[in-house]
Design a protein around this motif. Structure first.
Motif, PDB file in Angstrom:
ATOM      1  N   HIS A 119      30.317  40.693  37.890  1.00  0.00           N
ATOM      2  CA  HIS A 119      30.726  40.748  39.287  1.00  0.00           C
ATOM      3  C   HIS A 119      31.916  39.864  39.644  1.00  0.00           C
ATOM      4  N   ILE A 120      32.157  38.782  38.898  1.00  0.00           N
ATOM      5  CA  ILE A 120      33.303  37.926  39.223  1.00  0.00           C
ATOM      6  C   ILE A 120      34.618  38.708  39.169  1.00  0.00           C
ATOM      7  N   PRO A 121      34.862  39.539  38.134  1.00  0.00           N
ATOM      8  CA  PRO A 121      36.133  40.286  38.124  1.00  0.00           C
ATOM      9  C   PRO A 121      36.288  41.232  39.303  1.00  0.00           C
ATOM     10  N   GLN A 122      35.162  41.710  39.856  1.00  0.00           N
ATOM     11  CA  GLN A 122      35.250  42.585  41.021  1.00  0.00           C
ATOM     12  C   GLN A 122      35.808  41.833  42.226  1.00  0.00           C
ATOM     13  N   ILE A 123      35.518  40.541  42.313  1.00  0.00           N
ATOM     14  CA  ILE A 123      36.039  39.732  43.412  1.00  0.00           C
ATOM     15  C   ILE A 123      37.525  39.452  43.207  1.00  0.00           C
ATOM     16  N   GLY A 136      31.159  25.737  34.552  1.00  0.00           N
ATOM     17  CA  GLY A 136      30.636  27.044  34.169  1.00  0.00           C
ATOM     18  C   GLY A 136      29.473  27.458  35.046  1.00  0.00           C
ATOM     19  N   THR A 137      29.191  28.762  35.040  1.00  0.00           N
ATOM     20  CA  THR A 137      28.134  29.290  35.894  1.00  0.00           C
ATOM     21  C   THR A 137      27.285  30.281  35.123  1.00  0.00           C
ATOM     22  N   GLU A 154      28.483  31.171  30.420  1.00  0.00           N
ATOM     23  CA  GLU A 154      29.245  32.141  29.633  1.00  0.00           C
ATOM     24  C   GLU A 154      30.739  31.884  29.821  1.00  0.00           C
ATOM     25  N   SER A 155      31.480  31.862  28.718  1.00  0.00           N
ATOM     26  CA  SER A 155      32.912  31.539  28.787  1.00  0.00           C
ATOM     27  C   SER A 155      33.694  32.541  29.624  1.00  0.00           C
ATOM     28  N   CYS A 156      33.347  33.824  29.532  1.00  0.00           N
ATOM     29  CA  CYS A 156      34.044  34.847  30.324  1.00  0.00           C
ATOM     30  C   CYS A 156      33.980  34.542  31.814  1.00  0.00           C
ATOM     31  N   ALA A 157      32.827  34.041  32.257  1.00  0.00           N
ATOM     32  CA  ALA A 157      32.657  33.786  33.681  1.00  0.00           C
ATOM     33  C   ALA A 157      33.634  32.712  34.159  1.00  0.00           C
ATOM     34  N   SER A 158      33.814  31.662  33.366  1.00  0.00           N
ATOM     35  CA  SER A 158      34.765  30.612  33.750  1.00  0.00           C
ATOM     36  C   SER A 158      36.199  31.122  33.686  1.00  0.00           C
ATOM     37  N   TYR A 209      30.467  31.799  23.145  1.00  0.00           N
ATOM     38  CA  TYR A 209      29.973  32.778  24.123  1.00  0.00           C
ATOM     39  C   TYR A 209      29.318  32.003  25.268  1.00  0.00           C
ATOM     40  N   PHE A 210      28.280  31.249  24.926  1.00  0.00           N
ATOM     41  CA  PHE A 210      27.668  30.332  25.885  1.00  0.00           C
ATOM     42  C   PHE A 210      28.038  28.905  25.506  1.00  0.00           C
ATOM     43  N   MET A 211      28.021  28.016  26.489  1.00  0.00           N
ATOM     44  CA  MET A 211      28.187  26.588  26.236  1.00  0.00           C
ATOM     45  C   MET A 211      26.807  25.947  26.418  1.00  0.00           C
TER      46      MET A 211
END
Length: 748
Positions: free
Chosen positions: A428-432, A468-469, A491-495, A540-542
Motif C-alpha cells: 500500500h505504501i507505493p499506492q500513496i 522501518g515499519t 521490510e526493506s521495500c517498505a522503507s 528482506y527483513f531487518m
C-alpha cells in the motif's frame, strides 16, 4: 531390500493426512516405515513450519497452497516427495463493535460510486478497513438534490453500513497549488569523501557492472519467442516457473539509470541502452503474437491479467500489475536519468495497453481486484501512469492512473482515520506515492491530504527506532512496537518507498520533520540493508528480536530488487533549493554543484556532530540548515572562524546569510539517548546522534541493562569509531554490522 527400494517404498507409503482443506497442525513423520530418515522443507514457513505447525492465513487473505517437500534417506540413497498442501484461510471471526459513520457528497445526474470499503472497530478495539456489499454493486445516479440514506452490509456479515449522501447540483473538486516550494538537486549532487554511503554505492555499482544483461532479458525473450542468446535462466522470484518473473529486470533498469545519474559512467549507460533496445525488440515481438494486445511487455504472456479479472487468488497468480510497475518504473527512470529515448517509446505504448485493458472493466471489478491480497497488489501503477501522463500529456494515461484508486486504502485515509491495521505494508505504501503523483499532475487536494495523513499515521505510530515499519510484512495497530519484535520486522521495500513518499511531501512543505524521518530511516535501515561486498544482496527483513542476524538475499526477491536501487539514492534529499535558499537537509560528505553555487560538506564518519560546509559561490542565496531532532536545539555555528547567531526559523531550520566563498562549521550537541517503545516502555533502543546502536551479542533473550535517561552518560562509555561500552556489552551503529548477531532493543 536394497537401500534404493527402502527409500522408494517409504516415499510411496508416506501419508500426512488430508492436505486439501487443512485447518490444523500436520503430523510430519521423521522416520519411514522401513527405517528411512525423513527431513522436511516448506515453501512458506509462516504458514506451515517444518515441524508441521499450521498458521492459517487471516480472513481476507485467501486460502494458500504450500509445497511441503519430504526428503527420505537410507544409506547412500534418497528419494523426494512433494505434497501440495492447501491451508484454508481463517473464518471471519471479526466481532464488530461499531461502523464509523460515513457522509458523502454526490452530484445530481452523474454516476456515483459508494465506497467499496469502510472503517469498523472490533470489540477488541482494533480499527480496520472492511469491504462492503451494496445493492447494484454500489453504482448510483441521483436525479434529485437532497439527503439520501444508503444501507449496505459489511461483507460476510449482516451488520449494516449506514451512509448519508448529500446530493447537490454541483460538487466542486477542491484544488491547491501543485507547484513545489522547493526543487530537487539530485542530478547535481554527488557523494564526496569517506562515508559508508559512498562505500555502499561503490559496491552496488561494481555489482551492476557484473550482471549478465542477457540473463536479465531471458524471461522476456522466452515469453515472446525470441532467441535467449544462450543466457542462463533467472533464479528465485524470477525463475522461469515463477509468476513474478520480470520484476527484477525492472529494478535492474532503475538501478542502471540511478547509477548513471550518480556517476555519469558511460559503461553503465551502455548497459541500460542495450536493455532498452532489447526490450523494444521484445515488445515488437509480442505485438506479432496471437492473443497479445498491442503495446504489451512482460516476462510472461497476458494470462495472469486474464485470471486476475476473474478474481483468481495468490499463489495461482502473483501480482501481475506489481511486476508491470517495476518494468514501467525502470523504463521511465532510463528515460529521465539516462536520457534513453526508446525507453519512453516502450513506456508510451505500454501505457496505452494498460488503459485499453482496464477501461473495459466496470468500477466494481477494479475495486475487487485491488482488494485481493497479493494477487491484486499493483505496486505504484498509479504513480507511473501519472508520471507518464506528465510526460506525454495523453488523457488516457491520466485516466488509467485513476483506475488504481483503491477504496480499501484511500477511503479511511480520506476520513482522517488510521485503519492501517491488517493491511500489507508495502502493498500500500507505493499506492500513496501514486496519490502524490496524481496530486502533482491534477492539483486535486484530496490526493495530497490522503498522502499527508498516511505519512503522519505511519511515522507517528507504526515505525521502529530504525524508521522501518511492519512486522511479517503487515501493518499492525498504532503503537504496537515493543510487542512486535521478531525476526520478520521492517521490510526493506517498505522503507525504500516511505523515503520516496517523504521526499515528495517535503517538496510541498519543506519542514524539518520530514527530513528527520528521512535521516533516521536512510542512516539506520537503508544503509544497514546491504551486504558489505559487491554481491548485490540485501536484507528482506531487518530482525529486531534478540539473537538474530541480518540475512542477505540474492534470490531476486522484492527487497533484493529495491536494493539494486537504494544505494544510488543517497544524494536525493541532501540538498533542495528555492529561489532564495539552499536547504542542507542531511549531513553527508557530498558536493552540490549548480550554475550559481557550489556547496561541499565534509564530515568524519565517526563524528556526526561536527560538520564543515564550504561555499564557493551563492548566487545571493542563503543557506537553510536543518536543526536535527537529536541535538535538541543545542548547536553552535562559526562562519569563517567567527561564532555567529543564525536566524531560527519555524520550519525547523536555521538561516545563514552572506555565505559566499565561506567556510561554515557546525557543532551539534550529540548525546546518548534511549528510545522506549510506546507499548512496552521497559523495552528500549540506544541511540547516538542520528545512529541507532546495536549490542553485539549472541544472547537470544533480551539483555537487561540498568540504564535510565539520567544515568546514560555514566553507564555507557564512548570509545573510538562510534563504539560504546556498557559493562561488558559493546554497542556499534547498526549500519556497520554485517553478519554478526546483535540486539537493537533490550530491557531496562
Amino acid at each position: 531390500m536394497t537401500d534404493l527400494e527402502i527409500v522408494q517404498k517409504d516415499r510411496d507409503s508416506l501419508y500426512i493426512g488430508n492436505i486439501r482443506t487443512v485447518e490444523f497442525d500436520l503430523n510430519l513423520p521423521v522416520k519411514g516405515e522401513n527405517g528411512s530418515e525423513i527431513t522436511w522443507e516448506t515453501g512458506h514457513d509462516r504458514i506451515i513450519s517444518t515441524q508441521g505447525k499450521v498458521t492459517r492465513p487471516k480472513y481476507g487473505m485467501g486460502s494458500r497452497t504450500v509445497p511441503l517437500t519430504a526428503t527420505l534417506r537410507y544409506g547412500k540413497e534418497k528419494a523426494v516427495r512433494v505434497f501440495e498442501v492447501r491451508v484454508l484461510e481463517e473464518e471471519n471471526k471479526i466481532q464488530i463493535d461499531k461502523v464509523f459513520p460515513v457522509r458523502l457528497e454526490a452530484e445530481k445526474g452523474k454516476v456515483f460510486y459508494l465506497p467499496t470499503a469502510v472503517v469498523i472497530q472490533t470489540k477488541e478495539g482494533r480499527v480496520i478497513p472492511h469491504l462492503v456489499e451494496w445493492e447494484n454493486l454500489g453504482e448510483r445516479i441521483y436525479e434529485n438534490t437532497g439527503i439520501v440514506q444508503e444501507h449496505g452490509k459489511i461483507a460476510g456479515t449482516q451488520v449494516e453500513v449506514p451512509v448519508t449522501v448529500e446530493v447537490k447540483d454541483c460538487v466542486e473538486i477542491q484544488k491547491m497549488s501543485q507547484i513545489p516550494k522547493v526543487q530537487e538537486t539530485d542530478k547535481n549532487t554527488v557523494l564526496f569523501g569517506e562515508s559508508f554511503f559512498e562505500k555502499a554505492q561503490g559496491w552496488s555499482e561494481e555489482f551492476l557492472l557484473s550482471v549478465n544483461d542477457d540473463q536479465m532479458l531471458y524471461n522476456f525473450r522466452a515469453a515472446c519467442g525470441l532467441d535467449t542468446k544462450g543466457a542462463p535462466e533467472m533464479i528465485g522470484w524470477d525463475a522461469p516457473d515463477s509468476n513474478l518473473r520480470g520484476h527484477t529486470t525492472g529494478h535492474y533498469l532503475s538501478g542502471l539509470a540511478l547509477c548513471y545519474r550518480a556517476g555519469k559512467k558511460e559503461e553503465i549507460r551502455k548497459k541500460a541502452v542495450y536493455m532498452c533496445d532489447s526490450l523494444k525488440e521484445c515488445q515488437e515481438a509480442f505485438s506479432r503474437m496471437e492473443n497479445i494486445q498491442e503495446g504489451f511487455l512482460s516476462g510472461y504472456d497476458e494470462t495472469q491479467f486474464d485470471l486476475l479479472e476473474k478474481y483468481v487468488r495468490y499463489p495461482e497468480i502473483w501480482a501481475p500489475y506489481y511486476t508491470l510497475h517495476k518494468i514501467f518504473a525502470g523504463l521511465l527512470d532510463c528515460w529521465e536519468y539516462a536520457e534513453i529515448p526508446q525507453a519512453l517509446e516502450i513506456a508510451d505504448k505500454l501505457g496505452d495497453w494498460v488503459y485499453n485493458r482496464l477501461s473495459r472493466l466496470p468500477h466494481h471489478v477494479l475495486m475487487k481486484m485491488w482488494s485481493l491480497y497479493i494477487a491484486g497488489e499493483f505496486g505504484g501503477m498509479n504513480d507511473v501512469m501519472a508520471r507518464l501522463y506528465g510526460i506525454t500529456g495523453k488523457e488516457i494515461h491520466l485516466k488509467a492512473s485513476r483506475m488504481f484508486d483503491n477504496d480499501k486504502l484511500f477511503f479511511p485515509l480520506s476520513q482522517k482515520i488510521d485503519a492501517l491495521d491488517t493491511l500489507h505494508a508495502n502493498q500500500h505504501i507505493p499506492q500513496i506515492i501514486g496519490c502524490m503523483k496524481l496530486f502533482e499532475v491534477t492539483g486535486e487536494k484530496r490526493y495530497y491530504d490522503i498522502s499527508r495523513f498516511f505519512w503522519e499515521s505511519v511515522t507517528k505510530d507504526h515505525i521502529y527506532a530504525i524508521g522501518g515499519t511492519g512486522e511479517g510484512e503487515m501493518f499492525h495497530g498504532p503503537e504496537e512496537i515493543g510487542s512486535l519484535l521478531s525476526k520478520n520486522t521492517a521490510e526493506s521495500c517498505a522503507s525504500y518507498n516511505m523515503l520516496k513518499l517523504t521526499k515528495e511531501l517535503f517538496k510541498y512543505e519543506p519542514v524539518s520533520s520530514y527530513m528527520d524521518y528521512y535521516e533516521r530511516t536512510m542512516f539506520n535501515h537503508i544503509a544497514s540493508s546491504c551486504e558489505h561486498a559487491p554481491t548485490g544482496a540485501s536484507t528482506y527483513f531487518m530482525p529486531l528480536a534478540p539473537g538474530f542476524h541480518k540475512e542477505f538475499d540474492d534470490e531476486n526477491s522484492c527487497c533484493h530488487g529495491t536494493g539494486l536501487e537504494s544505494h544510488f539514492k543517497y544524494t536525493e534529499a541532501i540538498y533542495f533549493t528555492d529561489r532564495n535558499s539552499i536547504y542542507v537537509n542531511l549531513f553527508i560528505p557530498s558536493v552540490l554543484n549548480l550554475e550559481d553555487i557550489e556547496v561541499r560538506q565534509e564530515i568524519s564518519p565517526f563524528l556526526p556532530e561536527q560538520v564543515k560546509i564550504f561555499v564557493k559561490r551563492t548566487g545571493n542565496r542563503d543557506l537553510k540548515i536543518r536543526i536535527p531532532y537529536w541535538c535538541k536545539g543545542d548547536y553552535q555555528i562559526k562562519l569563517n572562524g567567527e561564532k555567529v547567531e543564525a536566524e531560527k526559523l519555524s520550519d525547523g531550520y536555521c538561516k545563514i546569510s552572506g555565505v559566499e566563498n565561506s567556510e561554515i562549521e557546525l557543532a551539534f550537541s550529540c548525546t546518548l539517548r534511549l528510545e522506549r517503545t510506546p507499548d512496552k516502555p521497559e523495552v528500549a533502543a540506544l541511540c547516538y546522534g542520528p545512529y541507532v546502536l546495536a549490542a553485539l551479542t549472541e544472547e537470544e533473550d533480551f539483555l537487561h541493562l540498568c540504564l535510565t535517561e539520567e544515568n546514560l552518560e555514566n553507564m555507557v562509555r564512548k570509545e573510538e569509531n562510534l563504539h560504546f561500552i556498557c559493562g561488558k556489552t559493546v554497542f556499534v551503529p547498526l549500519y556497520s554490522i554485517c553478519h554478526e548477531r546483535y540486539q537493537v532493543y533490550f530491557k531496562i
